[in-house]
Design an enzyme around this catalytic site. Structure first.
Site, short mmCIF file in Angstrom:
data_model
loop_
_atom_site.label_atom_id
_atom_site.label_comp_id
_atom_site.label_asym_id
_atom_site.label_seq_id
_atom_site.Cartn_x
_atom_site.Cartn_y
_atom_site.Cartn_z
N THR A 144 -8.03 -7.76 -61.31
CA THR A 144 -7.40 -7.28 -62.51
C THR A 144 -7.81 -7.40 -63.91
O THR A 144 -8.29 -8.57 -64.17
CB THR A 144 -5.74 -7.66 -62.44
OG1 THR A 144 -5.23 -7.68 -63.77
CG2 THR A 144 -5.84 -8.96 -61.98
N SER A 179 -0.14 -15.20 -65.69
CA SER A 179 0.81 -15.26 -64.78
C SER A 179 0.18 -15.99 -63.42
O SER A 179 -0.74 -16.03 -63.57
CB SER A 179 1.52 -13.93 -64.09
OG SER A 179 0.67 -13.24 -63.50
N TYR A 181 0.45 -14.82 -60.68
CA TYR A 181 -0.29 -13.89 -59.82
C TYR A 181 -1.63 -13.54 -60.42
O TYR A 181 -2.68 -13.52 -59.53
CB TYR A 181 0.62 -12.45 -59.91
CG TYR A 181 -0.53 -11.26 -59.81
CD1 TYR A 181 -1.06 -10.90 -58.43
CD2 TYR A 181 -0.43 -10.45 -60.84
CE1 TYR A 181 -1.75 -9.71 -58.38
CE2 TYR A 181 -1.32 -9.06 -61.00
CZ TYR A 181 -1.98 -8.96 -59.57
OH TYR A 181 -2.79 -7.72 -59.63
N HIS A 182 -1.81 -13.37 -61.70
CA HIS A 182 -3.12 -13.15 -62.07
C HIS A 182 -4.01 -14.27 -62.04
O HIS A 182 -5.47 -14.10 -61.99
CB HIS A 182 -2.92 -12.74 -63.75
CG HIS A 182 -2.36 -11.39 -63.98
ND1 HIS A 182 -1.02 -11.50 -64.35
CD2 HIS A 182 -2.71 -10.08 -64.17
CE1 HIS A 182 -0.59 -10.13 -64.61
NE2 HIS A 182 -1.83 -9.37 -64.44
N LYS A 185 -5.89 -14.06 -58.86
CA LYS A 185 -6.90 -13.08 -58.81
C LYS A 185 -8.20 -13.85 -59.18
O LYS A 185 -9.26 -13.58 -58.64
CB LYS A 185 -6.74 -12.05 -59.79
CG LYS A 185 -5.64 -10.98 -59.24
CD LYS A 185 -5.93 -10.33 -57.86
CE LYS A 185 -5.09 -9.05 -57.71
NZ LYS A 185 -5.41 -8.31 -56.37
N1 LIG Z 1 -1.09 -0.94 -59.29
C1 LIG Z 1 -1.79 -1.49 -60.23
O1 LIG Z 1 -1.19 -0.97 -61.39
C2 LIG Z 1 -2.82 -2.40 -60.13
C3 LIG Z 1 -3.53 -2.82 -61.34
C4 LIG Z 1 -4.56 -3.91 -60.94
C5 LIG Z 1 -4.67 -4.58 -59.86
N2 LIG Z 1 -3.91 -3.91 -58.46
C6 LIG Z 1 -4.32 -4.53 -57.50
O2 LIG Z 1 -4.55 -3.60 -56.41
C7 LIG Z 1 -4.24 -4.18 -54.98
C8 LIG Z 1 -3.02 -2.82 -54.75
O3 LIG Z 1 -1.92 -3.02 -55.43
P1 LIG Z 1 -0.74 -1.86 -55.31
O4 LIG Z 1 -0.06 -1.42 -56.58
O5 LIG Z 1 -1.21 -0.78 -54.40
O6 LIG Z 1 0.28 -2.81 -54.66
P2 LIG Z 1 1.20 -2.64 -53.38
O7 LIG Z 1 2.28 -3.97 -53.28
O8 LIG Z 1 1.90 -1.35 -53.41
O9 LIG Z 1 0.17 -2.76 -52.28
C9 LIG Z 1 -0.23 -3.87 -51.60
C10 LIG Z 1 0.08 -3.77 -50.22
O10 LIG Z 1 -0.69 -4.85 -49.47
C11 LIG Z 1 0.01 -5.45 -48.60
N3 LIG Z 1 -0.09 -6.79 -48.21
C12 LIG Z 1 0.02 -7.91 -48.92
N4 LIG Z 1 -0.23 -8.85 -48.22
C13 LIG Z 1 -0.59 -8.44 -47.16
C14 LIG Z 1 -0.86 -9.23 -45.73
N5 LIG Z 1 -1.16 -10.71 -45.80
N6 LIG Z 1 -1.34 -8.64 -44.83
C15 LIG Z 1 -1.33 -7.21 -44.78
N7 LIG Z 1 -0.77 -6.46 -45.85
C16 LIG Z 1 -0.61 -7.15 -46.78
C17 LIG Z 1 1.59 -5.02 -48.95
O11 LIG Z 1 2.61 -5.05 -47.91
C18 LIG Z 1 1.62 -3.78 -49.77
O12 LIG Z 1 1.65 -2.80 -48.98
C19 LIG Z 1 -3.41 -5.38 -55.39
O13 LIG Z 1 -4.41 -6.32 -54.95
C20 LIG Z 1 -3.11 -5.46 -56.74
O14 LIG Z 1 -3.19 -6.71 -57.17
C21 LIG Z 1 -2.85 -3.22 -58.87
#
Ligand SMILES: NC(=O)c1ccc[n+]([C@@H]2O[C@H](COP(=O)([O-])OP(=O)(O)OC[C@H]3O[C@@H](n4cnc5c(N)ncnc54)[C@H](O)[C@@H]3O)[C@@H](O)[C@H]2O)c1
Length: 383
Positions: A144, A179, A181-182, A185
């Protein structure tokens, strides 16, 4: 290619799985529904229910003729992920499987612990799955832009050359996450860098900004193929919160002075970036870091855009500043570079008035389901 999508039920994972399958790749989507469980636990329901992964894959096959293989497994379980790598033998793994919410990670000690153990645990298991079974597999990891924080100098793409006492070297760009969370990462990036330089794994770490949108060519095939859409304070990102507030007739809530600048991108561009990363693998032992966003906006810019377009559509949209629940600078220098993905061929889909109008119209179909009490901040950073 054989593509393993971890977190395949998620907002990004499901459209990614469909996109690769539709382009003829062999796709296995893995998820343990952690986000669904956490949403229930934190009273953060998505705007509409999405079918479970097996059902989504069945509907996708029916509508498109393409297969997404599905496996329900917890990627923190070393044995489970080991078997998945041994059986599927992927050419590339797209690792989305993390707890993705800053506010969730700041709710309590227990939520922080879950975030830390889950996110680092999955990354560690992915690395060892690759080392044990497919050492040439390309790890594409979602990081991120929040890893960098808001430094008073330009943000480079992952690396910086530092001159110190007459000598120079290249280091990971300094990170200062806002945070827990960040921070996970940041730790993921360090873990991947260790295994790249020491064990020779190939890694692309994509420093992504907040993503918005619901429409992709495959998601548009059927309502039940849309990605999950969160508009709440915990899993909803600022664009989606503002869109839901505009539709629900609530003022858009800007945290503090609203000068927080971030890089944003359309869901369509996340898909392009991940595809470009997969098609352009890195050499063994390389950690390539690319900043993944297409436009920079302040929170005030976003509020202005959503309210203007909302008003054009006949919604009466107001904007209110509220006390900032987070610890962050509300006015700051921000100049983040992003050239590598453009050089690989990314063609950005900017946040035009039409794009915002499209999101407002889609969300308006579910207006009756918006629960207003879930939008205002329920998590404070300093308590
Ligand atoms: N959506 C955004 O704006 C955004 C921005 C920057 C980074 N990200 C990163 O992109 C990735 C996806 O984000 P997203 O928005 O799709 O989130 P999301 O929560 O919708 O998707 C993440 C998926 O991973 C699954 N998951 C988590 N831990 C798991 C585990 N131990 N085993 C199996 N599955 C697991 C969750 O159930 C979920 O379906 C994340 O790593 C997030 O940090 C997202």
């Amino acid at each position: 290619m054989r593509l393993l999508i971890l977190g395949g039920d998620g907002y990004l994972g499901w459209p990614t799985a469909m996109m690769f399958a539709a382009s003829g790749h062999d796709v296995l989507a893995v998820d343990n529904y952690l986000r669904r469980t956490m949403a229930l636990e934190s009273d953060s329901s998505p705007l509409f229910a999405t079918p479970v992964l097996e059902e989504r894959a069945r509907i996708f096959k029916q509508k498109s003729g393409h297969d997404v293989k599905v496996q329900i497994a917890d990627c923190t379980h070393a044995l489970a992920i080991d078997r998945i790598f041994a059986d599927f033998m992927p050419d590339a793994v797209v690792h989305y499987a993390e707890q993705p919410s800053g506010p969730y990670s700041m709710r309590s000690e227990s939520a922080a612990r879950t975030t830390l153990l889950n996110n680092l645990g999955v990354t560690f298991n992915v690395i060892w799955g690759v080392l044990n079974h497919v050492p040439d597999c390309h790890i594409i990891k979602l990081g991120t832009m929040g890893e960098y924080g808001t430094p008073d100098i330009d943000i480079e793409e992952g690396w910086i050359e530092i001159e110190h006492k007459g000598r120079k070297d290249r280091f990971l760009y300094p990170r200062a996450a806002g945070s827990l969370y960040h921070t996970t990462k940041v730790l993921d990036t360090d873990l991947l860098w260790f295994y790249a330089r020491t064990y020779g794994v190939r890694v692309t770490d994509l420093m992504q900004g907040p993503v918005y949108g619901l429409s992709t060519p495959e998601a548009d095939l059927d309502e039940s193929l849309m990605p999950n859409f969160h508009y709440d304070d915990i899993f909803g990102t600022v664009v989606h919160r503002f869109v839901a507030q505009a539709v629900a007739g609530m003022p858009l809530t800007v945290y503090g002075r609203g000068g927080q600048t971030r890089g944003y991108l359309n869901l369509l561009d996340t898909l392009q970036c991940v595809r470009l990363a997969a098609e352009n693998a890195v050499d063994k032992g390389q950690l390539r870091i690319m900043n993944q966003f297409t436009e920079l906006f302040t929170v005030n810019d976003l509020a202005e855009k959503v309210s203007r377009v909302g008003n054009q559509l006949g919604l009466k949209v107001e904007v209110n500043s509220i006390a900032n629940p987070r610890r962050e600078k509300e006015e700051h220098y921000y100049n983040a570079h992003f050239t590598q993905l453009l050089e690989l061929g990314l063609e950005p889909h900017p946040m035009t008035d039409e794009v915002i109008a499209g999101m407002l119209k889609t969300v308006a179909r579910y207006k009756g389901k918006i629960e207003r009490r879930k939008i205002l901040p329920r998590v404070q950073w300093n308590t």
